[in-house]
Scaffold this motif. Structure first.
Motif, PDB file in Angstrom:
ATOM      1  N   LEU A 181      41.597  27.631 103.675  1.00 11.76           N
ATOM      2  CA  LEU A 181      41.801  29.052 103.389  1.00 11.76           C
ATOM      3  C   LEU A 181      42.913  29.178 102.362  1.00 11.76           C
ATOM      4  O   LEU A 181      43.982  28.582 102.525  1.00 11.76           O
ATOM      5  N   ASP A 182      42.661  29.966 101.319  1.00 11.60           N
ATOM      6  CA  ASP A 182      43.673  30.219 100.292  1.00 11.60           C
ATOM      7  C   ASP A 182      44.239  31.625 100.486  1.00 11.60           C
ATOM      8  O   ASP A 182      43.529  32.617 100.338  1.00 11.60           O
ATOM      9  N   VAL A 183      45.518  31.690 100.824  1.00 11.13           N
ATOM     10  CA  VAL A 183      46.190  32.967 101.076  1.00 11.13           C
ATOM     11  C   VAL A 183      46.944  33.388  99.823  1.00 11.13           C
ATOM     12  O   VAL A 183      47.846  32.679  99.364  1.00 11.13           O
ATOM     13  N   ALA A 184      46.584  34.552  99.277  1.00  8.11           N
ATOM     14  CA  ALA A 184      47.197  35.027  98.037  1.00  8.11           C
ATOM     15  C   ALA A 184      48.348  36.001  98.273  1.00  8.11           C
ATOM     16  O   ALA A 184      49.318  36.012  97.514  1.00  8.11           O
ATOM     17  N   ALA A 185      48.230  36.828  99.294  1.00 11.39           N
ATOM     18  CA  ALA A 185      49.239  37.871  99.524  1.00 11.39           C
ATOM     19  C   ALA A 185      49.030  38.470 100.902  1.00 11.39           C
ATOM     20  O   ALA A 185      48.002  38.227 101.551  1.00 11.39           O
ATOM     21  N   VAL A 186      50.010  39.239 101.354  1.00 13.15           N
ATOM     22  CA  VAL A 186      49.848  40.033 102.574  1.00 13.15           C
ATOM     23  C   VAL A 186      50.249  41.468 102.260  1.00 13.15           C
ATOM     24  O   VAL A 186      51.113  41.714 101.410  1.00 13.15           O
ATOM     25  N   THR A 187      49.604  42.384 102.958  1.00 12.05           N
ATOM     26  CA  THR A 187      50.004  43.787 102.909  1.00 12.05           C
ATOM     27  C   THR A 187      50.571  44.150 104.262  1.00 12.05           C
ATOM     28  O   THR A 187      49.955  43.879 105.303  1.00 12.05           O
ATOM     29  N   LEU A 188      51.763  44.718 104.277  1.00  8.92           N
ATOM     30  CA  LEU A 188      52.432  45.069 105.524  1.00  8.92           C
ATOM     31  C   LEU A 188      51.971  46.426 106.033  1.00  8.92           C
ATOM     32  O   LEU A 188      51.393  47.238 105.284  1.00  8.92           O
ATOM     33  N   ARG A 193      53.607  45.111  99.749  1.00  7.99           N
ATOM     34  CA  ARG A 193      52.754  43.946  99.485  1.00  7.99           C
ATOM     35  C   ARG A 193      53.635  42.780  99.057  1.00  7.99           C
ATOM     36  O   ARG A 193      54.543  42.941  98.235  1.00  7.99           O
ATOM     37  N   VAL A 194      53.382  41.614  99.644  1.00 10.21           N
ATOM     38  CA  VAL A 194      54.123  40.406  99.305  1.00 10.21           C
ATOM     39  C   VAL A 194      53.123  39.401  98.753  1.00 10.21           C
ATOM     40  O   VAL A 194      52.184  38.991  99.445  1.00 10.21           O
ATOM     41  N   SER A 195      53.308  39.020  97.502  1.00  9.80           N
ATOM     42  CA  SER A 195      52.366  38.167  96.787  1.00  9.80           C
ATOM     43  C   SER A 195      52.969  36.792  96.538  1.00  9.80           C
ATOM     44  O   SER A 195      54.139  36.680  96.153  1.00  9.80           O
ATOM     45  N   VAL A 196      52.162  35.745  96.738  1.00  6.40           N
ATOM     46  CA  VAL A 196      52.637  34.387  96.457  1.00  6.40           C
ATOM     47  C   VAL A 196      52.994  34.257  94.982  1.00  6.40           C
ATOM     48  O   VAL A 196      54.044  33.714  94.621  1.00  6.40           O
ATOM     49  N   LYS A 197      52.163  34.775  94.115  1.00  6.17           N
ATOM     50  CA  LYS A 197      52.392  34.648  92.675  1.00  6.17           C
ATOM     51  C   LYS A 197      53.667  35.353  92.238  1.00  6.17           C
ATOM     52  O   LYS A 197      54.471  34.806  91.463  1.00  6.17           O
ATOM     53  N   ALA A 198      53.880  36.559  92.728  1.00  9.81           N
ATOM     54  CA  ALA A 198      55.025  37.352  92.263  1.00  9.81           C
ATOM     55  C   ALA A 198      56.302  37.093  93.052  1.00  9.81           C
ATOM     56  O   ALA A 198      57.406  37.211  92.514  1.00  9.81           O
ATOM     57  N   HIS A 237      48.504  25.763  92.465  1.00  7.31           N
ATOM     58  CA  HIS A 237      48.770  26.583  93.639  1.00  7.31           C
ATOM     59  C   HIS A 237      49.883  27.602  93.375  1.00  7.31           C
ATOM     60  O   HIS A 237      50.562  28.046  94.300  1.00  7.31           O
ATOM     61  N   ALA A 238      50.027  27.990  92.120  1.00 11.27           N
ATOM     62  CA  ALA A 238      51.080  28.936  91.754  1.00 11.27           C
ATOM     63  C   ALA A 238      50.858  30.326  92.336  1.00 11.27           C
ATOM     64  O   ALA A 238      51.817  31.101  92.478  1.00 11.27           O
ATOM     65  N   ASP A 239      49.611  30.657  92.688  1.00 12.80           N
ATOM     66  CA  ASP A 239      49.331  32.014  93.148  1.00 12.80           C
ATOM     67  C   ASP A 239      48.779  32.091  94.571  1.00 12.80           C
ATOM     68  O   ASP A 239      48.264  33.124  94.991  1.00 12.80           O
ATOM     69  N   HIS A 240      48.861  30.999  95.319  1.00 16.62           N
ATOM     70  CA  HIS A 240      48.355  31.055  96.696  1.00 16.62           C
ATOM     71  C   HIS A 240      48.902  29.915  97.543  1.00 16.62           C
ATOM     72  O   HIS A 240      49.407  28.919  97.017  1.00 16.62           O
ATOM     73  N   LEU A 241      48.791  30.087  98.853  1.00 11.88           N
ATOM     74  CA  LEU A 241      49.059  29.027  99.816  1.00 11.88           C
ATOM     75  C   LEU A 241      47.719  28.448 100.243  1.00 11.88           C
ATOM     76  O   LEU A 241      46.844  29.182 100.719  1.00 11.88           O
ATOM     77  N   HIS A 242      47.555  27.168 100.061  1.00 10.72           N
ATOM     78  CA  HIS A 242      46.321  26.493 100.476  1.00 10.72           C
ATOM     79  C   HIS A 242      46.561  25.906 101.852  1.00 10.72           C
ATOM     80  O   HIS A 242      47.459  25.078 102.059  1.00 10.72           O
TER      81      HIS A 242
END
Length: 252
Positions: A181-188, A193-198, A237-242
């Motif tokens: 599963l590749d996780v890109a961000a979460v919305t609270l 919003r918390v983004s891996v990339k940003a 993997h700059a924009d997600h958690l694998h």
């Protein structure tokens, strides 16, 4: 000589009693998540034996349909007992190493994935629910002061080798089995919003707390997933958690 023999057996008997007493105490008072013979409970904290218990549901790569059915049913039953709504999804065979067996879809009872409806191997669903309940949500409340409302993802299944390589010498990706599963961000829940990339570096819109939160959930995933690959692992993997459940791996 008979006396020595009797003393020997008495010593063995006393040792056996001590072992039984120690086991009884351990069984009664040690946290169940630390004991491999206790059943897996998705509502308990991650313990020393949790990863081993989850791995018991993993399917061999060359599993036959008969080998898939029973472990997958047991896996789904465990999810349902924990309040997770899960449905069996069609297995998939795109040829070669691109085969998905024991496929399920989470439809409720866990933090929603967005886009919804992603298909994954059932043991990966177990790991996701544990990560959600025991790592993700506690970290969000502790660090950000709000629970996670949804997890944005880049999907689970992709028929390819690692990093999309066309080199036949490179190994297949766990995505080719819907085992990642590749996780890109979460919305609270409060709308942030918390983004891996940003936000991974702690200098994005979510601030230092966003970076601290992402690192905590990545590190926490190492107790459940074989591979946790982050922006610190490589540029891919700059924009997600694998997060995957390969037989072995690294926590990056």
């Amino acid at each position: 000589m008979r006396r020595d023999f009797a003393d020997f057996w008495n010593l063995l008997w006393e040792a056996a009693l001590l072992v039984c007493a120690a086991f009884a105490l351990l069984n009664a008072y040690a946290p169940p998540q630390d004991l491999p013979w206790k059943p897996l409970d998705l509502d308990r904290p991650i313990g020393r034996a949790t990863a081993t218990k989850v791995a018991a549901f993993d399917l061999p790569r060359a599993a036959t349909p008969e080998q898939v059915a029973a472990p997958t049913e047991a896996c789904m039953r465990l999810l349902r007992e924990a309040g997770v709504q899960v449905e069996r999804a069609p297995d998939r065979d795109d040829g070669g190493f691109c085969q998905v067996r024991g496929a399920v879809r989470i439809v409720g009872g866990a933090t929603p994935l967005a886009p919804a409806g992603v298909v994954m191997q059932c043991p990966l669903a177990l790991r996701y629910v544990l990560w959600d309940r025991q790592v993700l949500q506690p970290a969000a409340r502790d660090v950000l002061g709000s629970p996670v409302a949804r997890v944005e993802n880049f999907g689970t299944y992709s028929c390819r080798r690692i990093y999309g390589s066309t080199d036949t010498g490179d190994r297949p990706s766990e995505h080719a089995r819907a085992n990642a599963l590749d996780v890109a961000a979460v919305t609270l829940a409060d709308g942030r919003r918390v983004s891996v990339k940003a936000d991974w570096a702690g200098q994005g819109p979510a601030g230092a707390e966003g970076g601290r939160f992402l690192k905590r959930v990545g590190q926490g995933g190492c107790r459940l997933f074989s591979n946790v690959l982050t922006p610190e692992y490589n540029a891919a993997h700059a924009d997600h958690l694998h997060l995957d459940a390969a037989p072995r791996g690294v926590c990056g």
